[in-house]
Design a protein around this motif. Sequence first.
Motif, PDB file in Angstrom:
ATOM      1  N   MET A  12      11.260   0.561 -16.513  1.00  0.00           N
ATOM      2  CA  MET A  12      11.915  -0.383 -15.864  1.00  0.00           C
ATOM      3  C   MET A  12      11.615  -1.903 -16.272  1.00  0.00           C
ATOM      4  O   MET A  12      11.241  -1.935 -17.341  1.00  0.00           O
ATOM      5  CB  MET A  12      11.503   0.023 -14.210  1.00  0.00           C
ATOM      6  CG  MET A  12      11.563   1.249 -13.822  1.00  0.00           C
ATOM      7  SD  MET A  12      10.863   1.516 -12.180  1.00  0.00           S
ATOM      8  CE  MET A  12       9.136   1.559 -12.291  1.00  0.00           C
ATOM      9  N   ALA A  15       6.466  -5.796 -15.341  1.00  0.00           N
ATOM     10  CA  ALA A  15       5.805  -6.282 -14.130  1.00  0.00           C
ATOM     11  C   ALA A  15       5.300  -7.490 -14.263  1.00  0.00           C
ATOM     12  O   ALA A  15       5.133  -8.070 -15.350  1.00  0.00           O
ATOM     13  CB  ALA A  15       4.627  -5.157 -13.842  1.00  0.00           C
ATOM     14  N   GLN A  92      -0.679  -0.016  -6.411  1.00  0.00           N
ATOM     15  CA  GLN A  92       0.493   0.272  -7.065  1.00  0.00           C
ATOM     16  C   GLN A  92      -0.247   1.031  -8.705  1.00  0.00           C
ATOM     17  O   GLN A  92      -1.374   0.260  -8.971  1.00  0.00           O
ATOM     18  CB  GLN A  92       1.414  -0.519  -7.549  1.00  0.00           C
ATOM     19  CG  GLN A  92       2.263  -0.828  -6.319  1.00  0.00           C
ATOM     20  CD  GLN A  92       3.446  -1.909  -6.760  1.00  0.00           C
ATOM     21  OE1 GLN A  92       2.882  -3.333  -6.805  1.00  0.00           O
ATOM     22  NE2 GLN A  92       4.463  -1.837  -7.007  1.00  0.00           N
ATOM     23  N   THR A 123      13.480   6.344 -10.843  1.00  0.00           N
ATOM     24  CA  THR A 123      13.437   4.819 -11.651  1.00  0.00           C
ATOM     25  C   THR A 123      14.349   4.920 -12.768  1.00  0.00           C
ATOM     26  O   THR A 123      15.203   5.661 -13.089  1.00  0.00           O
ATOM     27  CB  THR A 123      12.010   4.406 -12.044  1.00  0.00           C
ATOM     28  OG1 THR A 123      11.505   5.182 -13.073  1.00  0.00           O
ATOM     29  CG2 THR A 123      11.063   4.487 -10.939  1.00  0.00           C
ATOM     30  N   SER A 154       4.258   1.898 -10.205  1.00  0.00           N
ATOM     31  CA  SER A 154       4.865   2.833  -8.919  1.00  0.00           C
ATOM     32  C   SER A 154       5.215   1.933  -7.639  1.00  0.00           C
ATOM     33  O   SER A 154       4.792   0.691  -7.657  1.00  0.00           O
ATOM     34  CB  SER A 154       4.027   3.925  -8.593  1.00  0.00           C
ATOM     35  OG  SER A 154       2.614   3.346  -8.240  1.00  0.00           O
ATOM     36  N   SER A 155       6.028   2.432  -7.005  1.00  0.00           N
ATOM     37  CA  SER A 155       6.552   1.666  -5.892  1.00  0.00           C
ATOM     38  C   SER A 155       5.426   1.651  -4.687  1.00  0.00           C
ATOM     39  O   SER A 155       4.440   2.232  -4.600  1.00  0.00           O
ATOM     40  CB  SER A 155       7.645   2.223  -5.119  1.00  0.00           C
ATOM     41  OG  SER A 155       8.793   2.235  -6.080  1.00  0.00           O
ATOM     42  N   CYS A 156       5.228   0.378  -4.058  1.00  0.00           N
ATOM     43  CA  CYS A 156       4.126   0.281  -2.937  1.00  0.00           C
ATOM     44  C   CYS A 156       4.465   1.313  -2.005  1.00  0.00           C
ATOM     45  O   CYS A 156       5.441   1.652  -1.399  1.00  0.00           O
ATOM     46  CB  CYS A 156       4.234  -1.176  -2.393  1.00  0.00           C
ATOM     47  SG  CYS A 156       3.307  -2.496  -3.357  1.00  0.00           S
ATOM     48  N   LYS A 158       4.415   4.517  -1.997  1.00  0.00           N
ATOM     49  CA  LYS A 158       5.222   5.780  -2.167  1.00  0.00           C
ATOM     50  C   LYS A 158       4.276   6.325  -3.365  1.00  0.00           C
ATOM     51  O   LYS A 158       3.851   5.771  -4.507  1.00  0.00           O
ATOM     52  CB  LYS A 158       6.621   5.592  -2.657  1.00  0.00           C
ATOM     53  CG  LYS A 158       7.502   4.881  -1.534  1.00  0.00           C
ATOM     54  CD  LYS A 158       8.631   4.923  -2.064  1.00  0.00           C
ATOM     55  CE  LYS A 158       9.718   4.459  -0.957  1.00  0.00           C
ATOM     56  NZ  LYS A 158      11.098   4.306  -1.494  1.00  0.00           N
ATOM     57  N   ASP A 159       3.875   7.849  -3.280  1.00  0.00           N
ATOM     58  CA  ASP A 159       3.222   8.422  -4.329  1.00  0.00           C
ATOM     59  C   ASP A 159       4.244   9.135  -5.254  1.00  0.00           C
ATOM     60  O   ASP A 159       4.883  10.319  -5.077  1.00  0.00           O
ATOM     61  CB  ASP A 159       2.348   9.285  -3.762  1.00  0.00           C
ATOM     62  CG  ASP A 159       1.323   8.946  -3.004  1.00  0.00           C
ATOM     63  OD1 ASP A 159       0.675   7.912  -3.197  1.00  0.00           O
ATOM     64  OD2 ASP A 159       0.979   9.598  -1.969  1.00  0.00           O
ATOM     65  N   ARG A 160       4.642   8.136  -6.215  1.00  0.00           N
ATOM     66  CA  ARG A 160       5.865   8.819  -7.107  1.00  0.00           C
ATOM     67  C   ARG A 160       5.343  10.036  -7.988  1.00  0.00           C
ATOM     68  O   ARG A 160       4.468   9.974  -8.596  1.00  0.00           O
ATOM     69  CB  ARG A 160       6.285   7.406  -7.935  1.00  0.00           C
ATOM     70  CG  ARG A 160       6.961   6.153  -7.408  1.00  0.00           C
ATOM     71  CD  ARG A 160       8.473   6.629  -7.086  1.00  0.00           C
ATOM     72  NE  ARG A 160       9.070   5.309  -6.803  1.00  0.00           N
ATOM     73  CZ  ARG A 160      10.424   5.413  -6.559  1.00  0.00           C
ATOM     74  NH1 ARG A 160      11.073   6.669  -6.388  1.00  0.00           N
ATOM     75  NH2 ARG A 160      10.971   4.391  -6.096  1.00  0.00           N
ATOM     76  N   CYS A 202      -0.618  -4.429  -3.965  1.00  0.00           N
ATOM     77  CA  CYS A 202       0.884  -4.634  -3.409  1.00  0.00           C
ATOM     78  C   CYS A 202       0.992  -5.892  -2.832  1.00  0.00           C
ATOM     79  O   CYS A 202      -0.157  -6.421  -2.473  1.00  0.00           O
ATOM     80  CB  CYS A 202       1.205  -3.568  -2.178  1.00  0.00           C
ATOM     81  SG  CYS A 202       1.316  -1.578  -3.056  1.00  0.00           S
TER      82      CYS A 202
END
Length: 202
Positions: A12, A15, A92, A123, A154-156, A158-160, A202
């Motif tokens: 993606m 960061a 994250q 993603t 990974s998204s805040c 959320k356990d991707r 996060c």
Amino acid sequence: MIAALLISVMMMSPAQASAVDPPNDHVTIEKLKVNGTGCRANTIAVGVSPDNQAFTVMYSAYLAQAGAGAGNKDQRRTCSITVRLNVPANMQYAISAVDYRGFAHLEPGASATLSARYHFQGTGAPTYTVHSFASGLDDGWQVTDSVGSGLVFSSCGKDRKVDIDTELRATADRADAPTSLIAMDSTDSEVASTYHLTYRNC
């Protein structure tokens, strides 16, 4: 004997926030799905390192071979697994590098490849690499893919789920050639694949 081609290191957008120390809380991992010609559910184990700095995938029966005694289907083996990493809700994680280990015996005229990809579900494009191994290799091997500055987190909250797909392929110069093989397995207490983690708040 080993040549690595890094096709893509971005999943993606990069960061921006700074990395922090691994969480003190215990990080857990779940094995959600296993599928492929090179693996069965009872031949794979996953775990998180005691320091929370990596998660591991251990194979016990992942092998491709070519030459005498090997059929066409034996030359290509695949494994697809889906895991979910559970980290503290205020953090994250990103995969910063991956180590792959195994063994290969490649007769003259033979060759082998390891293809690997991983991807956070929902993603952008996956990280995809190909490693090539030339004839004459008769030993353990290790290759490392490093993401560098292109960390993707990974998204805040959320356990991707992470999809991990690998392929081993062996080729021989003729059907009756002595058998050549490549394996990615856990031998001599070495872990077959190690996914190194970086964290941020996060």
